[in-house]
Write a protein that holds these residues in place. Structure first.
Motif, short mmCIF file in Angstrom:
data_model
loop_
_atom_site.label_atom_id
_atom_site.label_comp_id
_atom_site.label_asym_id
_atom_site.label_seq_id
_atom_site.Cartn_x
_atom_site.Cartn_y
_atom_site.Cartn_z
N THR A 312 -33.65 11.33 15.90
CA THR A 312 -32.91 11.38 17.17
C THR A 312 -32.69 12.83 17.60
N LYS A 313 -33.45 13.76 17.00
CA LYS A 313 -33.46 15.18 17.39
C LYS A 313 -32.10 15.85 17.28
N GLN A 314 -31.40 15.52 16.20
CA GLN A 314 -30.13 16.17 15.91
C GLN A 314 -30.30 17.12 14.73
N LYS A 315 -29.34 17.99 14.55
CA LYS A 315 -29.42 18.99 13.49
C LYS A 315 -29.56 18.30 12.14
N THR A 316 -30.64 18.64 11.43
CA THR A 316 -30.91 18.04 10.12
C THR A 316 -30.96 19.14 9.07
N PRO A 317 -29.88 19.34 8.33
CA PRO A 317 -29.89 20.42 7.34
C PRO A 317 -30.87 20.13 6.22
N SER A 318 -31.56 21.17 5.76
CA SER A 318 -32.47 21.01 4.61
C SER A 318 -31.64 20.79 3.36
N THR A 319 -31.85 19.67 2.69
CA THR A 319 -31.01 19.27 1.55
C THR A 319 -31.87 19.10 0.31
N ILE A 320 -31.88 20.11 -0.54
CA ILE A 320 -32.70 20.03 -1.74
C ILE A 320 -31.84 20.00 -3.01
N ASP A 321 -30.51 20.06 -2.83
CA ASP A 321 -29.63 19.98 -3.99
C ASP A 321 -28.90 18.63 -3.95
N PHE A 322 -28.49 18.15 -5.11
CA PHE A 322 -27.79 16.86 -5.17
C PHE A 322 -26.99 16.78 -6.46
N LYS A 323 -26.11 15.78 -6.52
CA LYS A 323 -25.29 15.58 -7.71
C LYS A 323 -26.10 14.89 -8.81
N GLU A 324 -26.00 15.39 -10.02
CA GLU A 324 -26.66 14.75 -11.16
C GLU A 324 -25.74 13.73 -11.82
N GLY A 325 -26.35 12.76 -12.51
CA GLY A 325 -25.59 11.84 -13.34
C GLY A 325 -24.96 10.68 -12.59
N ILE A 326 -25.30 10.50 -11.29
CA ILE A 326 -24.80 9.34 -10.54
C ILE A 326 -25.70 8.15 -10.85
N LYS A 327 -25.10 7.02 -11.13
CA LYS A 327 -25.86 5.82 -11.50
C LYS A 327 -26.03 4.88 -10.31
N TRP A 328 -27.20 4.27 -10.23
CA TRP A 328 -27.49 3.20 -9.27
C TRP A 328 -27.73 1.93 -10.10
N ILE A 329 -26.95 0.88 -9.83
CA ILE A 329 -27.00 -0.31 -10.67
C ILE A 329 -27.23 -1.56 -9.83
N TYR A 330 -28.31 -2.26 -10.12
CA TYR A 330 -28.57 -3.58 -9.52
C TYR A 330 -27.99 -4.57 -10.52
N LEU A 331 -26.74 -4.97 -10.31
CA LEU A 331 -25.92 -5.56 -11.35
C LEU A 331 -26.54 -6.79 -12.01
N VAL A 332 -27.03 -7.76 -11.23
CA VAL A 332 -27.58 -8.97 -11.84
C VAL A 332 -28.85 -8.66 -12.63
N ARG A 333 -29.67 -7.76 -12.11
CA ARG A 333 -30.89 -7.39 -12.84
C ARG A 333 -30.55 -6.62 -14.12
N TYR A 334 -29.53 -5.77 -14.05
CA TYR A 334 -29.10 -5.03 -15.24
C TYR A 334 -28.61 -6.00 -16.30
#
Length: 391
Positions: A312-334
């Motif tokens: 949508t042609k809005q300001k998009t900051p370059s984002t190459i850093d992120f938080k480590e150790g965050i979990k993504w869990i698909y609960l029933v599959r897990y």
């Protein structure tokens, strides 16, 4: 930020639901569609959800459906796709879709190459990306040559996974010996073209992913790496428990590869670290949003929202850093993976509980949008119960 443009999401699996939640919670109007079976499971209260024509069997009807939808919206919507069948459709009909939707994808020839595992592996070899030893044969008589070179167990994979799974829902087949390879290859080849590949040893934790978002001029707007902890089914499956993890080797290996391929838009490559030599070996590329992308939002680099801002042609900051150790869990599959691994003595209840601790985001469980979790969990548990009864 301006959120006047609506979004249209083609996918109602956990992938599409992740896009819906990222955008809708920021006040963006979202319209989401999928085939009937997926619609029933993934319907979200945060979007207008409905059934759409099948992108494989009814592409012309789907095109008309989408054009009619876009004409009725106040502004040109941003288009998101979350599965290979919709990616193939989007690429083939890109010229007819562009007057109605905002989107960014690689060139048509590259999309077709990446949706064909045979051609993708050739591409990786051409660019000197390490891969598992892989064989393509034109005639079953050539199997004898493969048998003399490959180690068992090995893996059979369909070249076009999304087309193969419309006939038989298998991601890959483990082959234990030469006689099974002769028998299985002939059978599965009758369903779709197959690839024969060495099996890299190591458990689920050896799988890693590199995700990128490149702009039109191949400027890197976002990048992300993660490690898989568990998948379902445990042998050949998709993510069940994932963790954000900074893996510098993947940037060194993958970014030049992506740039050479001109992978504009969002893409994700999967690698497996070979415990025999420590080398990350290429598995596949998805030129689209991937199942676990909602982890990026929790890790402070929200791919779905960044894509919206860029389109949508809005300001998009370059984002190459992120938080480590965050979990993504698909609960029933897990949970089902835990049951599967517990039988084999590979996981106990304490380990299962430990996996739920810490900062996390759930694939489907959400207080403000409960039905996708309820429907998906019910479906998974029902299928698991039926499978167990047959056994």
């Amino acid at each position: 930020m301006n959120h006047d443009h609506p979004a249209v999401v083609l996918d109602l699996s956990a992938n599409g639901v992740g896009v819906i939640r990222s955008l809708a919670r920021k006040g963006i109007d979202v319209y989401a569609y999928d085939k009937e079976s997926s619609y029933r499971i993934g319907k979200s209260r945060l979007a207008v959800c409905d059934i759409c024509p099948n992108p494989i069997t009814e592409p012309d009807k789907l095109l008309h459906f989408l054009q009619t939808l876009a004409k009725g919206l106040p502004k040109k919507p941003v288009l998101y796709v979350g599965s290979d069948d919709f990616v193939s459709f989007q690429s083939r009909y890109r010229d007819q879709l562009r007057p109605y939707f905002l989107f960014l994808i690689p060139e048509p020839e590259m999309i077709e190459t990446l949706l064909d595992k045979k051609e993708t592996y050739k591409l990786a070899v051409e660019h000197q990306i390490p891969t598992p030893k892989t064989f393509f044969i034109d005639d079953i008589s050539q199997l004898h040559d493969v048998i003399s070179e490959i180690q068992f167990p090995c893996i059979l994979k369909p070249s076009h996974g999304y087309q193969f799974r419309t006939k038989l829902n298998k991601k890959a087949i483990r082959v234990e010996d030469a006689s099974q390879l002769m028998k299985d290859y002939e059978y599965y080849q009758s369903i779709g073209e197959m690839v024969i590949q060495e099996e890299i040893p190591g458990d689920n934790r050896c799988f890693y992913k590199l995700a990128t978002f490149y702009g039109e001029d191949m400027n890197l707007l976002a990048s992300f790496t993660l490690q898989k902890n568990h998948q379902f089914p445990a042998e050949f499956g998709t993510g069940a428990h994932i963790e954000s993890r900074k893996v510098p080797e993947l940037y060194t290996l993958g970014l030049p590869f992506f740039q050479n391929l001109q992978l504009k838009g969002v893409a994700m490559a999967e690698f497996k670290r070979d415990p025999r030599d420590g080398v990350f070996k290429f598995i596949e590329i998805n030129p689209r949003f991937w199942l676990t992308h909602s982890l990026t939002g929790a890790a402070a680099v929200d791919f779905a929202y960044l894509y919206y801002l860029y389109m949508t042609k809005q300001k998009t900051p370059s984002t190459i850093d992120f938080k480590e150790g965050i979990k993504w869990i698909y609960l029933v599959r897990y949970f089902l993976t835990y049951l599967e691994k517990r039988k084999e003595g590979k996981m106990n209840f304490l380990e299962f509980i430990r996996g739920l601790k810490g900062e996390k985001v759930f694939a489907l469980f959400a207080k403000d949008d409960g039905m996708p979790f309820v429907r998906s969990s019910t479906s998974h548990l029902w299928k698991a119960w039926r499978k167990r009864r047959k056994e």
